[in-house]
Design a protein around this motif. Sequence first.
Motif, PDB file in Angstrom:
ATOM      1  N   ASP A  49      16.645 -98.330 -10.366  1.00 10.24           N
ATOM      2  CA  ASP A  49      15.572 -98.949  -9.604  1.00 10.24           C
ATOM      3  C   ASP A  49      14.456 -97.940  -9.357  1.00 10.24           C
ATOM      4  O   ASP A  49      14.708 -96.796  -8.946  1.00 10.24           O
ATOM      5  CB  ASP A  49      16.118 -99.466  -8.269  1.00 10.24           C
ATOM      6  CG  ASP A  49      15.044-100.112  -7.425  1.00 10.24           C
ATOM      7  OD1 ASP A  49      14.716-101.274  -7.680  1.00 10.24           O
ATOM      8  OD2 ASP A  49      14.528 -99.426  -6.511  1.00 10.24           O
ATOM      9  N   ALA A  50      13.211 -98.336  -9.591  1.00  8.09           N
ATOM     10  CA  ALA A  50      12.076 -97.408  -9.489  1.00  8.09           C
ATOM     11  C   ALA A  50      11.941 -96.822  -8.087  1.00  8.09           C
ATOM     12  O   ALA A  50      11.684 -95.621  -7.925  1.00  8.09           O
ATOM     13  CB  ALA A  50      10.789 -98.119  -9.890  1.00  8.09           C
ATOM     14  N   ALA A  51      12.110 -97.639  -7.052  1.00  3.88           N
ATOM     15  CA  ALA A  51      11.982 -97.136  -5.682  1.00  3.88           C
ATOM     16  C   ALA A  51      13.068 -96.124  -5.367  1.00  3.88           C
ATOM     17  O   ALA A  51      12.818 -95.101  -4.705  1.00  3.88           O
ATOM     18  CB  ALA A  51      12.039 -98.303  -4.698  1.00  3.88           C
ATOM     19  N   ASP A  52      14.277 -96.376  -5.843  1.00  3.45           N
ATOM     20  CA  ASP A  52      15.365 -95.413  -5.651  1.00  3.45           C
ATOM     21  C   ASP A  52      15.035 -94.086  -6.320  1.00  3.45           C
ATOM     22  O   ASP A  52      15.267 -93.006  -5.767  1.00  3.45           O
ATOM     23  CB  ASP A  52      16.677 -95.954  -6.221  1.00  3.45           C
ATOM     24  CG  ASP A  52      17.325 -96.999  -5.340  1.00  3.45           C
ATOM     25  OD1 ASP A  52      16.972 -97.068  -4.146  1.00  3.45           O
ATOM     26  OD2 ASP A  52      18.189 -97.749  -5.848  1.00  3.45           O
ATOM     27  N   ARG A  53      14.477 -94.154  -7.514  1.00  2.00           N
ATOM     28  CA  ARG A  53      14.175 -92.932  -8.265  1.00  2.00           C
ATOM     29  C   ARG A  53      13.116 -92.089  -7.569  1.00  2.00           C
ATOM     30  O   ARG A  53      13.209 -90.850  -7.546  1.00  2.00           O
ATOM     31  CB  ARG A  53      13.729 -93.292  -9.686  1.00  2.00           C
ATOM     32  CG  ARG A  53      14.831 -93.909 -10.520  1.00  2.00           C
ATOM     33  CD  ARG A  53      14.284 -94.654 -11.733  1.00  2.00           C
ATOM     34  NE  ARG A  53      13.798 -93.741 -12.754  1.00  2.00           N
ATOM     35  CZ  ARG A  53      14.562 -93.222 -13.711  1.00  2.00           C
ATOM     36  NH1 ARG A  53      15.842 -93.500 -13.757  1.00  2.00           N
ATOM     37  NH2 ARG A  53      14.048 -92.426 -14.607  1.00  2.00           N
ATOM     38  N   VAL A  54      12.129 -92.752  -6.987  1.00  2.61           N
ATOM     39  CA  VAL A  54      11.098 -92.020  -6.251  1.00  2.61           C
ATOM     40  C   VAL A  54      11.725 -91.295  -5.061  1.00  2.61           C
ATOM     41  O   VAL A  54      11.430 -90.114  -4.806  1.00  2.61           O
ATOM     42  CB  VAL A  54       9.982 -92.975  -5.789  1.00  2.61           C
ATOM     43  CG1 VAL A  54       9.048 -92.276  -4.810  1.00  2.61           C
ATOM     44  CG2 VAL A  54       9.189 -93.490  -6.990  1.00  2.61           C
ATOM     45  N   HIS A  55      12.588 -91.984  -4.323  1.00  2.00           N
ATOM     46  CA  HIS A  55      13.255 -91.352  -3.181  1.00  2.00           C
ATOM     47  C   HIS A  55      14.153 -90.205  -3.639  1.00  2.00           C
ATOM     48  O   HIS A  55      14.167 -89.124  -3.038  1.00  2.00           O
ATOM     49  CB  HIS A  55      14.084 -92.383  -2.420  1.00  2.00           C
ATOM     50  CG  HIS A  55      14.934 -91.788  -1.344  1.00  2.00           C
ATOM     51  ND1 HIS A  55      14.399 -91.214  -0.207  1.00  2.00           N
ATOM     52  CD2 HIS A  55      16.282 -91.640  -1.247  1.00  2.00           C
ATOM     53  CE1 HIS A  55      15.385 -90.745   0.553  1.00  2.00           C
ATOM     54  NE2 HIS A  55      16.536 -91.001  -0.060  1.00  2.00           N
ATOM     55  N   GLN A  56      14.893 -90.430  -4.715  1.00  2.00           N
ATOM     56  CA  GLN A  56      15.779 -89.384  -5.223  1.00  2.00           C
ATOM     57  C   GLN A  56      14.992 -88.160  -5.681  1.00  2.00           C
ATOM     58  O   GLN A  56      15.441 -87.017  -5.501  1.00  2.00           O
ATOM     59  CB  GLN A  56      16.633 -89.956  -6.368  1.00  2.00           C
ATOM     60  CG  GLN A  56      17.668 -90.955  -5.871  1.00  2.00           C
ATOM     61  CD  GLN A  56      18.231 -91.828  -6.977  1.00  2.00           C
ATOM     62  OE1 GLN A  56      17.620 -92.006  -8.037  1.00  2.00           O
ATOM     63  NE2 GLN A  56      19.407 -92.384  -6.736  1.00  2.00           N
ATOM     64  N   GLY A  57      13.820 -88.390  -6.246  1.00  2.00           N
ATOM     65  CA  GLY A  57      12.967 -87.268  -6.634  1.00  2.00           C
ATOM     66  C   GLY A  57      12.494 -86.475  -5.437  1.00  2.00           C
ATOM     67  O   GLY A  57      12.405 -85.235  -5.490  1.00  2.00           O
ATOM     68  N   ALA A  58      12.202 -87.162  -4.342  1.00  2.00           N
ATOM     69  CA  ALA A  58      11.778 -86.468  -3.122  1.00  2.00           C
ATOM     70  C   ALA A  58      12.911 -85.616  -2.565  1.00  2.00           C
ATOM     71  O   ALA A  58      12.684 -84.509  -2.049  1.00  2.00           O
ATOM     72  CB  ALA A  58      11.313 -87.482  -2.086  1.00  2.00           C
TER      73      ALA A  58
ATOM     74  N   ALA B 225      19.419 -87.934   1.816  1.00  2.00           N
ATOM     75  CA  ALA B 225      19.843 -88.294   0.466  1.00  2.00           C
ATOM     76  C   ALA B 225      20.611 -89.601   0.445  1.00  2.00           C
ATOM     77  O   ALA B 225      20.737 -90.239  -0.596  1.00  2.00           O
ATOM     78  CB  ALA B 225      20.707 -87.178  -0.117  1.00  2.00           C
ATOM     79  N   TRP B 226      21.136 -90.000   1.595  1.00  2.00           N
ATOM     80  CA  TRP B 226      21.836 -91.275   1.726  1.00  2.00           C
ATOM     81  C   TRP B 226      21.333 -91.985   2.973  1.00  2.00           C
ATOM     82  O   TRP B 226      20.768 -91.361   3.868  1.00  2.00           O
ATOM     83  CB  TRP B 226      23.348 -91.059   1.843  1.00  2.00           C
ATOM     84  CG  TRP B 226      23.711 -89.912   2.729  1.00  2.00           C
ATOM     85  CD1 TRP B 226      23.415 -89.743   4.048  1.00  2.00           C
ATOM     86  CD2 TRP B 226      24.426 -88.740   2.327  1.00  2.00           C
ATOM     87  NE1 TRP B 226      23.907 -88.553   4.503  1.00  2.00           N
ATOM     88  CE2 TRP B 226      24.533 -87.911   3.473  1.00  2.00           C
ATOM     89  CE3 TRP B 226      25.003 -88.326   1.125  1.00  2.00           C
ATOM     90  CZ2 TRP B 226      25.188 -86.690   3.442  1.00  2.00           C
ATOM     91  CZ3 TRP B 226      25.656 -87.112   1.115  1.00  2.00           C
ATOM     92  CH2 TRP B 226      25.742 -86.310   2.247  1.00  2.00           C
TER      93      TRP B 226
ATOM     94  N   TYR C 252      23.349 -91.041  -5.548  1.00  2.00           N
ATOM     95  CA  TYR C 252      23.316 -92.293  -4.806  1.00  2.00           C
ATOM     96  C   TYR C 252      23.157 -93.449  -5.786  1.00  2.00           C
ATOM     97  O   TYR C 252      22.538 -93.314  -6.828  1.00  2.00           O
ATOM     98  CB  TYR C 252      22.135 -92.251  -3.824  1.00  2.00           C
ATOM     99  CG  TYR C 252      21.931 -93.473  -2.975  1.00  2.00           C
ATOM    100  CD1 TYR C 252      22.988 -94.070  -2.292  1.00  2.00           C
ATOM    101  CD2 TYR C 252      20.662 -94.024  -2.844  1.00  2.00           C
ATOM    102  CE1 TYR C 252      22.780 -95.189  -1.503  1.00  2.00           C
ATOM    103  CE2 TYR C 252      20.442 -95.143  -2.050  1.00  2.00           C
ATOM    104  CZ  TYR C 252      21.511 -95.719  -1.389  1.00  2.00           C
ATOM    105  OH  TYR C 252      21.304 -96.832  -0.614  1.00  2.00           O
ATOM    106  N   ARG C 253      23.722 -94.594  -5.457  1.00  2.00           N
ATOM    107  CA  ARG C 253      23.667 -95.814  -6.260  1.00  2.00           C
ATOM    108  C   ARG C 253      24.556 -95.750  -7.488  1.00  2.00           C
ATOM    109  O   ARG C 253      24.197 -96.236  -8.564  1.00  2.00           O
ATOM    110  CB  ARG C 253      22.234 -96.133  -6.693  1.00  2.00           C
ATOM    111  CG  ARG C 253      21.279 -96.476  -5.566  1.00  2.00           C
ATOM    112  CD  ARG C 253      21.546 -97.811  -4.961  1.00  2.00           C
ATOM    113  NE  ARG C 253      20.478 -98.252  -4.077  1.00  2.00           N
ATOM    114  CZ  ARG C 253      20.600 -99.208  -3.167  1.00  2.00           C
ATOM    115  NH1 ARG C 253      21.754 -99.829  -3.021  1.00  2.00           N
ATOM    116  NH2 ARG C 253      19.587 -99.546  -2.394  1.00  2.00           N
ATOM    117  N   LEU C 254      25.737 -95.178  -7.356  1.00  2.00           N
ATOM    118  CA  LEU C 254      26.689 -95.206  -8.458  1.00  2.00           C
ATOM    119  C   LEU C 254      27.556 -96.453  -8.371  1.00  2.00           C
ATOM    120  O   LEU C 254      27.878 -96.936  -7.284  1.00  2.00           O
ATOM    121  CB  LEU C 254      27.595 -93.977  -8.426  1.00  2.00           C
ATOM    122  CG  LEU C 254      26.965 -92.650  -8.837  1.00  2.00           C
ATOM    123  CD1 LEU C 254      28.007 -91.547  -8.772  1.00  2.00           C
ATOM    124  CD2 LEU C 254      26.369 -92.726 -10.236  1.00  2.00           C
TER     125      LEU C 254
END
Length: 284
Positions: free
Chosen positions: A165-174, A270-271, A210-212
């Motif tokens: 998910d794009a929003a998840d990826r942005v958060h994970q990058g942060a 992170a979670w 996250y999101r596994l």
Amino acid sequence: MSPGDVDREALRQLAVDVATEAAGEVAQHHGRVAAVATKSSRTDLVTVVDRAAESLITSRLDQARPDDGVVGEEGASKPGASGITWFIDPIDGTTNFVYGHPGYAVSVAAVQAGRALAGAVADPLHGEVFSATQGGGALCNGEPLSVSETTDLRSALVATGFGYDAADRVHQGAVVAGLIGRVRDIRRMGSAALDLCSVACARVDAYYEYRLCPWDHAAGSLIASEAGAITRSPLLAPPRAPGADTAGFVLAAAPGVAVAITELLTELRAWPPAQAPDRAAGTL
């Protein structure tokens, strides 16, 4: 059937056998994959090889243990009567596989009451088969594994991954941006199963994601834990089962840095707060 009645070593050997056979089939298609499709998003890939490998694994498991259940990433689903369910990821790291990039594996785990009893992760390109039994230690090609002895988080090599998910990826990058200046370095290799095995054999000092989904970490979390890692992972259940944890935050770390990285990842959010590890309850 209670956990004490199960022959864990027999389950481990079966997991090793079917994962190794499937990995051999997958390796034959390295660098020449056709018929690529997408699933949940344009970054969530699947190939005919994923589906063929899952079919092979489920067939072998059904022959060996017809009363067991099966849950596979590519749709395999069979209720069982034995109390044991096999969680299968026929190619963990499909994007790497599609691009002909190293870093994908076959993951197979036998689960009872939400926890893995035995499992195997086979790396087709490097000829490595990681495996473990609950309470019996972890192995790679028959040799015992142990995690790193790192005690300083600033010297820790940390692996992670990103969701679809794009929003998840942005958060994970942060989160990575906040983490990278406080550890030795970051690795993003593309296979959760292999990342967890990398913790087990001290190629990295910690891994989080996250999101596994349950098949992503069922075998790898067990292997890391049995190699001495401090681990946190949700109970294993089919994603659409009542009470299933669809967020799936997974952490595995060498004991010397487990508390420090948990505190740092909590600080970096992170979670979600509701899933933050409870140190007092021993669930780092």
